[in-house]
Design a protein around this motif. Structure first.
Motif, short mmCIF file in Angstrom:
data_model
loop_
_atom_site.label_atom_id
_atom_site.label_comp_id
_atom_site.label_asym_id
_atom_site.label_seq_id
_atom_site.Cartn_x
_atom_site.Cartn_y
_atom_site.Cartn_z
N LEU A 35 44.12 51.68 39.85
CA LEU A 35 43.49 51.88 41.37
C LEU A 35 41.95 51.71 41.46
O LEU A 35 41.15 52.36 41.27
N HIS A 36 41.69 50.36 41.75
CA HIS A 36 40.34 49.87 41.81
C HIS A 36 39.83 50.15 43.03
O HIS A 36 39.89 49.56 44.18
N ALA A 37 38.63 51.02 42.94
CA ALA A 37 37.81 51.52 44.05
C ALA A 37 36.49 51.22 44.07
O ALA A 37 35.82 52.40 43.42
N ASP A 38 36.04 50.15 44.04
CA ASP A 38 34.50 49.71 43.76
C ASP A 38 33.52 49.74 44.72
O ASP A 38 32.59 49.32 44.80
N TRP A 39 33.94 50.11 46.07
CA TRP A 39 32.97 50.23 47.43
C TRP A 39 32.24 51.33 47.42
O TRP A 39 31.25 51.41 48.22
N ASP A 40 32.44 52.37 46.66
CA ASP A 40 31.60 53.76 46.84
C ASP A 40 31.02 54.10 45.41
O ASP A 40 31.62 54.27 44.28
N LEU A 138 44.45 27.28 49.81
CA LEU A 138 44.72 27.88 48.62
C LEU A 138 43.81 27.39 47.42
O LEU A 138 43.63 28.31 46.75
N PRO A 139 43.12 26.47 47.22
CA PRO A 139 42.09 26.14 46.26
C PRO A 139 40.98 27.30 46.22
O PRO A 139 40.34 27.96 45.25
N ALA A 140 40.59 27.46 47.60
CA ALA A 140 39.35 28.42 47.57
C ALA A 140 39.83 29.71 47.55
O ALA A 140 39.16 30.69 47.23
N VAL A 141 41.30 30.14 47.86
CA VAL A 141 41.60 31.46 47.72
C VAL A 141 41.68 31.68 45.91
O VAL A 141 41.25 33.08 45.69
N ILE A 142 41.91 30.68 45.32
CA ILE A 142 42.05 30.85 44.02
C ILE A 142 40.76 31.08 43.42
O ILE A 142 40.37 31.77 42.51
N ARG A 143 39.70 30.11 43.74
CA ARG A 143 38.40 29.92 43.14
C ARG A 143 37.69 30.98 43.49
O ARG A 143 36.83 31.76 42.64
N GLU A 144 37.93 31.74 44.72
CA GLU A 144 36.83 32.86 45.11
C GLU A 144 37.37 34.24 44.74
O GLU A 144 36.72 35.08 45.06
N SER A 145 38.73 34.21 44.04
CA SER A 145 39.37 35.52 43.70
C SER A 145 38.56 35.81 42.11
O SER A 145 39.35 35.34 41.19
N GLY A 146 37.91 36.59 42.13
CA GLY A 146 37.23 37.02 40.71
C GLY A 146 37.95 38.09 39.92
O GLY A 146 38.19 37.81 38.75
N VAL A 147 38.67 39.14 40.43
CA VAL A 147 39.81 39.90 39.86
C VAL A 147 40.92 39.81 40.68
O VAL A 147 41.22 39.39 41.61
N GLU A 148 42.12 40.27 39.78
CA GLU A 148 43.54 40.47 40.32
C GLU A 148 43.47 41.01 41.73
O GLU A 148 44.36 40.43 42.36
N ARG A 149 42.86 42.11 42.05
CA ARG A 149 43.11 42.57 43.22
C ARG A 149 42.71 41.59 44.33
O ARG A 149 43.35 41.60 45.21
N ASP A 150 41.50 40.98 44.24
CA ASP A 150 41.07 39.88 45.09
C ASP A 150 42.14 38.89 45.47
O ASP A 150 42.38 38.58 46.28
N LEU A 151 42.79 38.35 44.31
CA LEU A 151 43.67 37.59 44.41
C LEU A 151 44.91 37.97 45.29
O LEU A 151 45.34 37.31 46.03
#
Length: 586
Positions: A35-40, A138-151
């Motif tokens: 459970l990735h919570a990286d904003w705090d 879709l290419p931008a979605v894939i390219r800009e998703s650094g980690v699985e959660r972002d994707l």
């Protein structure tokens, strides 16, 4: 099942966690937290453990975190949270809500359909222009998703834009215990109806690895054949291809008042679009995984071996197996002493050691070898796996000579960081088990067996025998028969029984070609071997004469000369030609 809503500084975030009953999760900022919570910044890498029970979530603060957890204003280490309860870390509030699921639906399903891809190929889109517009992002979605959660977050939004009739989208999969779980979900509108992905639909689709569609109607029934989601009329689950079979796209919505044929055609068009998305993302994930594996393996394998493994990286070739290998063990001499001398400047020493290891491994890879793990200031290389080759023993010797030459050049340059370092090498050939170890994402290779211990023992004996490279009897024969003299030479040193071993060894020195070592001529090597033969035969006085024909800078004769001198140039009465080491070299 529970969902955990997230609020930061009083604002609802688009991040939502789903907890499947019976599973345990770790919440934190680190990549290892599921459970990735990286904003705090107040949330630690591994902050809290959450276990989803039947009617509550058990919270436990992990030992490695120092920042407190609050429940109802009180600092706690453990707590049982019911639906509606919340806990606070830093500026973030996590609210727990129970999601009711049932395997006893209140509405009878019309049908369950397994989707045939050949049939989908004939399906035409009524809104092709809109779907193409969505696909362009879709290419931008894939390219800009650094980690699985972002994707997952971006994919859910993209699917909601592309499947106009969908009310909810989720990225789902199987847990380690093969139980369905939800990694991320989104709903188009806040309707008050909580999206509850069907456990049975997910299980069936993942098990069969194909898209499965569920459709429900409004009839009341006690049938318990399918899982149904309150408020939704249909749902389908499409597994990703080539992602190890443990992720899928889940799309659901409410039925519209239209003819059954139109409804089915529209759903099939949506499924076709979703499968297209899944195919593209799956192919990309597979490519990323191969790139990570290639990157990880590049440090172990030479380019020819990687090329032989192929672009698809058939890792079955890397499975551990018994085979003939040639093992090279290379160490830095006097490193422990240097570490004591430079205790105040260990960073500089570490840089030098790293450079030395780079010299060793680069030559191992250059000559087609495989590098194993570093062992302190030592490097291990081996040949014959994963691809057998008649040149393997000779290539190991070529790598050893190249390493020796690189260190000789460094010693001749007063400004070189390795000018004060010497290296010693042992090479042996025999049976061993070689293969990969590690995880799907991180692959390492190793070799083990008596031949590895022998290579290490030969390396340690170089110090006592005052030579740089020692080889076993098999390699001695290979070099004499197959290696051109302008690449390398060999001279027999002695027959020895190392300390703690039961088998005698006939050890030899690997010598550079005369062009690189002009002080040691072919005649010198012939005289030395004549002296060794006389020494083994017990004619020590005659052996002395031949051994002392060596140039002054050559110290290979020192050990035998010492033994001969200690016995007044006469062999012992019980002499059998074998030198027995009294202690382990090193």
């Amino acid at each position: 099942m529970f969902r955990v809503l997230t609020f930061h500084n009083g604002r609802r975030l688009d991040c939502e966690f789903v907890l499947v009953g019976g599973d345990t999760y770790v919440l934190g900022r680190g990549d290892e937290a599921n459970l990735h919570a990286d904003w705090d910044d107040h949330i630690s890498r591994r902050h809290v453990e959450l276990h989803a029970g039947a009617d509550r979530v058990t919270l436990r603060k992990l030992a490695e975190t120092s920042n407190p957890i609050f429940v109802d204003g009180q600092v706690i280490s453990e707590a049982n949270l019911a639906s509606g309860d919340a806990f606070v870390i830093g500026s973030t509030r996590f609210e727990v809500q129970q999601v009711r699921q049932s395997d006893s639906p209140g509405r009878q399903p019309i049908q369950q359909m397994t989707i045939d891809r050949q049939h989908l190929q004939r399906v035409r889109y009524d809104d092709a222009d809109k779907r193409i517009e969505v696909l362009t992002s879709l290419p931008a979605v894939i390219r800009e998703s650094g980690v699985e959660r972002d994707l997952y977050i971006r994919l859910a939004s993209l699917l909601l834009a592309g499947v106009q009739n969908a009310d909810g989208v989720a990225i789902v999969g199987l847990s380690d215990t093969l139980r369905p779980r939800v990694f991320h979900q989104e709903q188009r509108f806040e309707t008050g109806i909580i999206m509850q992905p069907s456990v049975r639909l997910i299980s069936n689709a993942m098990e069969q690895q194909t898209t499965i569609l569920h459709i429900w109607d409004n009839a009341e029934t006690n049938t318990q054949q399918y899982t149904q989601v309150a408020g939704y009329g249909w749902a389908f689950c499409t597994p990703f291809p080539d992602i190890t079979g443990d992720r899928a796209l889940y799309v659901t919505g409410r039925s519209l008042p239209e003819a059954a044929s139109s409804h089915e055609r529209r759903l099939h068009a949506d499924i076709k679009f979703t499968e297209f998305i899944a195919d593209i993302v799956g192919s990309l994930q597979r490519q990323r995984r191969l790139e990570r594996q290639q990157s990880g393996l590049r440090q172990f394998f030479s380019p020819p071996i990687l090329e032989a493994l192929g672009q698809d990286l058939d890792t079955s070739m890397l499975e551990p197996r018994e085979c003939d290998v040639t093992v090279l063990f290379c160490d830095l001499r006097g490193f422990s002493h240097r570490a004591e001398e430079e205790a105040d400047n260990l960073t500089k020493l570490l840089e030098c050691v790293s450079l030395a290891l780079e010299v060793m491994t680069s030559q191992i890879l250059r000559f087609g070898g495989v590098t194993g793990d570093f062992q302190g200031d030592a490097a291990l290389g081996f040949w014959g796996w994963p691809i057998a080759s008649e040149e393997a023993p000779l290539n190991a010797c070529r790598a050893a000579l190249a390493i020796r030459e690189e260190f000789r050049k460094a010693q001749a340059d007063p400004n070189h960081p390795l000018k004060d370092f010497e290296t010693s090498i042992g090479i042996s050939h025999g049976r061993a088990v070689a293969g990969k170890i590690g995880t799907r994402e991180q692959v390492k290779v190793t070799v083990f067996g008596p031949v590895v211990n022998l290579a290490s023992r030969l390396e340690s004996m170089t110090r006592e025998l005052h030579v740089s490279v020692l080889i076993d009897e098999f390699l001695d024969k290979q070099i004499r028969e197959k290696l051109p003299k302008d690449e390398g030479r060999v001279r027999r040193l002695l027959q020895v029984l190392p300390y703690g071993m039961e088998r005698t060894l006939l050890v030899s020195e690997l010598v550079p070609p005369e062009s690189r070592c002009p002080s040691l001529t072919e005649q010198h090597l012939a005289d030395f071997e004549k002296g060794v033969a006389l020494f083994i035969a017990g004619h020590w006085s005659e052996a002395w004469k031949f051994l002392h024909r060596m140039p002054a800078e050559d110290r290979a004769q020192d050990y035998l000369s010492m033994l001969i001198t200690q016995h007044d140039r006469k062999s012992p009465t019980d002499w059998d030609g074998i030198v027995r080491m009294k202690k382990k070299s090193g």
